[in-house]
Enzyme design. Structure first.
Site, mmCIF file in Angstrom:
data_model
loop_
_atom_site.group_PDB
_atom_site.id
_atom_site.type_symbol
_atom_site.label_atom_id
_atom_site.label_comp_id
_atom_site.label_asym_id
_atom_site.label_seq_id
_atom_site.Cartn_x
_atom_site.Cartn_y
_atom_site.Cartn_z
ATOM 1 N N ARG A 204 0.846 -1.181 0.000
ATOM 2 C CA ARG A 204 0.000 0.000 0.000
ATOM 3 C C ARG A 204 0.890 1.242 0.000
ATOM 4 O O ARG A 204 2.018 1.207 0.487
ATOM 5 C CB ARG A 204 -0.916 0.016 1.218
ATOM 6 C CG ARG A 204 -1.827 -1.208 1.342
ATOM 7 C CD ARG A 204 -2.589 -1.167 2.639
ATOM 8 N NE ARG A 204 -3.467 -2.323 2.810
ATOM 9 C CZ ARG A 204 -3.108 -3.477 3.366
ATOM 10 N NH1 ARG A 204 -1.865 -3.629 3.821
ATOM 11 N NH2 ARG A 204 -3.961 -4.475 3.471
ATOM 12 N N LYS A 237 -1.279 -0.890 7.341
ATOM 13 C CA LYS A 237 -2.621 -1.317 7.728
ATOM 14 C C LYS A 237 -2.621 -2.683 8.382
ATOM 15 O O LYS A 237 -3.415 -2.963 9.270
ATOM 16 C CB LYS A 237 -3.514 -1.321 6.487
ATOM 17 C CG LYS A 237 -4.992 -1.467 6.790
ATOM 18 C CD LYS A 237 -5.805 -1.307 5.518
ATOM 19 C CE LYS A 237 -7.297 -1.422 5.777
ATOM 20 N NZ LYS A 237 -8.084 -1.272 4.531
ATOM 21 N N HIS A 305 -3.191 2.642 -5.589
ATOM 22 C CA HIS A 305 -3.691 1.312 -5.223
ATOM 23 C C HIS A 305 -3.786 0.385 -6.429
ATOM 24 O O HIS A 305 -3.820 -0.840 -6.272
ATOM 25 C CB HIS A 305 -5.047 1.425 -4.540
ATOM 26 C CG HIS A 305 -5.383 0.245 -3.683
ATOM 27 N ND1 HIS A 305 -4.748 -0.008 -2.480
ATOM 28 C CD2 HIS A 305 -6.261 -0.779 -3.862
ATOM 29 C CE1 HIS A 305 -5.230 -1.124 -1.957
ATOM 30 N NE2 HIS A 305 -6.145 -1.602 -2.781
ATOM 31 N N ARG A 308 -1.047 -2.170 -6.432
ATOM 32 C CA ARG A 308 -1.274 -3.313 -5.536
ATOM 33 C C ARG A 308 -2.182 -4.352 -6.206
ATOM 34 O O ARG A 308 -1.897 -5.543 -6.176
ATOM 35 C CB ARG A 308 -1.892 -2.814 -4.226
ATOM 36 C CG ARG A 308 -2.176 -3.913 -3.192
ATOM 37 C CD ARG A 308 -2.592 -3.252 -1.882
ATOM 38 N NE ARG A 308 -3.081 -4.194 -0.892
ATOM 39 C CZ ARG A 308 -2.304 -4.905 -0.079
ATOM 40 N NH1 ARG A 308 -0.987 -4.803 -0.170
ATOM 41 N NH2 ARG A 308 -2.835 -5.707 0.823
ATOM 42 N N HIS A 331 -2.422 -9.897 4.073
ATOM 43 C CA HIS A 331 -3.802 -10.183 4.453
ATOM 44 C C HIS A 331 -3.844 -11.114 5.655
ATOM 45 O O HIS A 331 -2.957 -11.957 5.834
ATOM 46 C CB HIS A 331 -4.557 -10.825 3.282
ATOM 47 C CG HIS A 331 -4.907 -9.861 2.197
ATOM 48 N ND1 HIS A 331 -5.226 -10.236 0.911
ATOM 49 C CD2 HIS A 331 -4.983 -8.500 2.200
ATOM 50 C CE1 HIS A 331 -5.483 -9.170 0.187
ATOM 51 N NE2 HIS A 331 -5.335 -8.108 0.947
ATOM 52 N N TYR A 341 -9.003 -10.365 -4.903
ATOM 53 C CA TYR A 341 -8.119 -10.465 -6.057
ATOM 54 C C TYR A 341 -8.246 -11.763 -6.846
ATOM 55 O O TYR A 341 -7.599 -11.907 -7.882
ATOM 56 C CB TYR A 341 -6.661 -10.308 -5.607
ATOM 57 C CG TYR A 341 -6.385 -8.976 -4.970
ATOM 58 C CD1 TYR A 341 -6.310 -7.819 -5.735
ATOM 59 C CD2 TYR A 341 -6.213 -8.854 -3.596
ATOM 60 C CE1 TYR A 341 -6.069 -6.588 -5.155
ATOM 61 C CE2 TYR A 341 -5.963 -7.625 -3.000
ATOM 62 C CZ TYR A 341 -5.895 -6.501 -3.789
ATOM 63 O OH TYR A 341 -5.659 -5.285 -3.212
#
Length: 366
Positions: A204, A237, A305, A308, A331, A341
């Site tokens: 990110r 994040k 983004h 990504r 994740h 994705y």
């Protein structure tokens, strides 16, 4: 009504609040946003919620409603109001049904989630209100079941009374040619290295902006993402992880340090070199200003983004296992990676079928 940045004295933590027409913080909203900051929510999340609640307060003001008296029907009107153009929201003009919605269904749902969280917080703190968006349903058959579901399967589950249907569409990604065009449009090594990092690692933008020199292991060709507080408000994040990269990317980093970074005294990899204050950690706004300039130069309406998404799609198409892709992206579960994705285009399906021999050899002819 205005959304305003707040810097917490002492810690320097960034938060946001909503000011009323009298330029005084709206107390219930201010307390809720302060609570989100206190429990460690991302400054970007708090900022988004502040804009969502500002919209809600403006809607209530237009309807002459007190927030304590709003009911489900009012929230439904709020969802419809959000989709009107500004002139339509104020009632200055009538809006035809054929007019395209001002905001997407996903944006409306996010704003409704913010309103629901606001009411839930107020109720937990003793306010005589319920959550007009909450609805309790009996557990149904099918679908995902949480761990130990069998123990509480007969208990009602909390759900959302209003949620707009979001049309499914494939996420926009960058082609190799578009990525190259963005990189070639960069006139400085710092900028080229920034986008090359996004492309190579799938990180990110906030994770890249928070990088320190100690996070780059040149000999091992590895980049480590560390969750920490950063002076520029950048934030990782998810938890920490290490991503292997190509040695060519490390060479670009070395060139950037040698030719542009020079004697700059900073722990941060990305800093202001030509603009004041020099040596300060590069901000989100500075990075986005660069994106706007590159959009004009390339004609590609991208945002950071997209890199990504492109990395994740590229890895999956090239046969990297979804477990590895999930780890590279940071994740918490493979399910998250798959839902976001794990998409297939017709071209992906054709390539998979051709690889399996379904479109080349035939045991049955017609």
């Amino acid at each position: 009504m205005l959304v305003h940045l707040v810097v917490i004295p002492g810690s320097g933590t960034r938060s946001w609040t909503v000011l009323g027409d009298d330029d005084v913080p709206v107390v219930p909203v201010d307390r809720f946003l302060a609570y989100l900051t206190d429990i460690g929510r991302s400054p970007n999340t708090v900022k988004a919620y502040s804009h969502d609640l500002k919209d809600y307060r403006e809607f209530l003001g237009f309807r002459s409603l007190d927030w304590r008296e709003a009911r489900l029907e009012d929230i439904g009107e709020f969802a419809a109001w959000l989709q009107l153009p500004p002139a339509g929201r104020s009632g200055e003009v009538a809006v035809l049904p054929s007019v395209t919605a001002e905001v997407s269904a996903s944006t409306v749902n996010r704003k409704l989630a913010a309103v629901s969280a606001f009411y839930a917080h107020q109720a937990r703190n003793g306010a005589d209100v319920g959550d007009p968006l909450a609805v309790w349903r009996a557990g149904g058959r099918g679908g995902w079941k949480p761990f130990l579901h069998h123990i509480s399967k007969d208990r009602p589950c909390r759900g959302r009374a209003i949620s707009l249907k979001i049309p499914k569409k494939l996420p926009r990604i960058l082609t190799a040619a578009e990525t190259q065009a963005v990189l070639d449009a960069c006139t400085r090594l710092r900028d080229r290295f920034f986008f090359a990092l996004l492309h190579e690692t799938g990180c990110r933008a906030g994770e890249v902006l928070g990088l320190r020199h100690e996070d780059i292991a040149a000999a091992e060709s590895e980049i480590t993402i560390v969750s920490r507080e950063n002076a520029n408000g950048a934030r990782a994040k998810s938890g920490g992880r290490t991503v292997p990269v190509d040695p060519e990317l490390i060479r670009l980093y070395a060139d950037y340090l040698h030719e542009e970074y020079g004697s700059t005294d900073s722990d941060y990899v990305f800093v202001s070199i030509w603009a004041e204050p020099k040596g300060q950690a590069w901000s989100y706004q500075a990075a986005y200003d660069l994106v706007l300039r590159l959009r004009a130069r390339t004609g590609i309406a991208f945002d950071p983004h997209w890199f990504r998404r492109s990395a994740a799609t590229r890895w999956l198409r090239d046969g990297v296992s979804i477990e590895v892709v999930s780890k590279l992206l940071g994740h918490s579960s493979v399910t998250t990676t798959s839902s976001i994705y794990g998409h297939l285009t017709a071209a992906d399906a054709r390539a998979a079928l051709e690889k399996a021999g379904w479109l080349t050899g035939r045991e049955v002819t017609w």
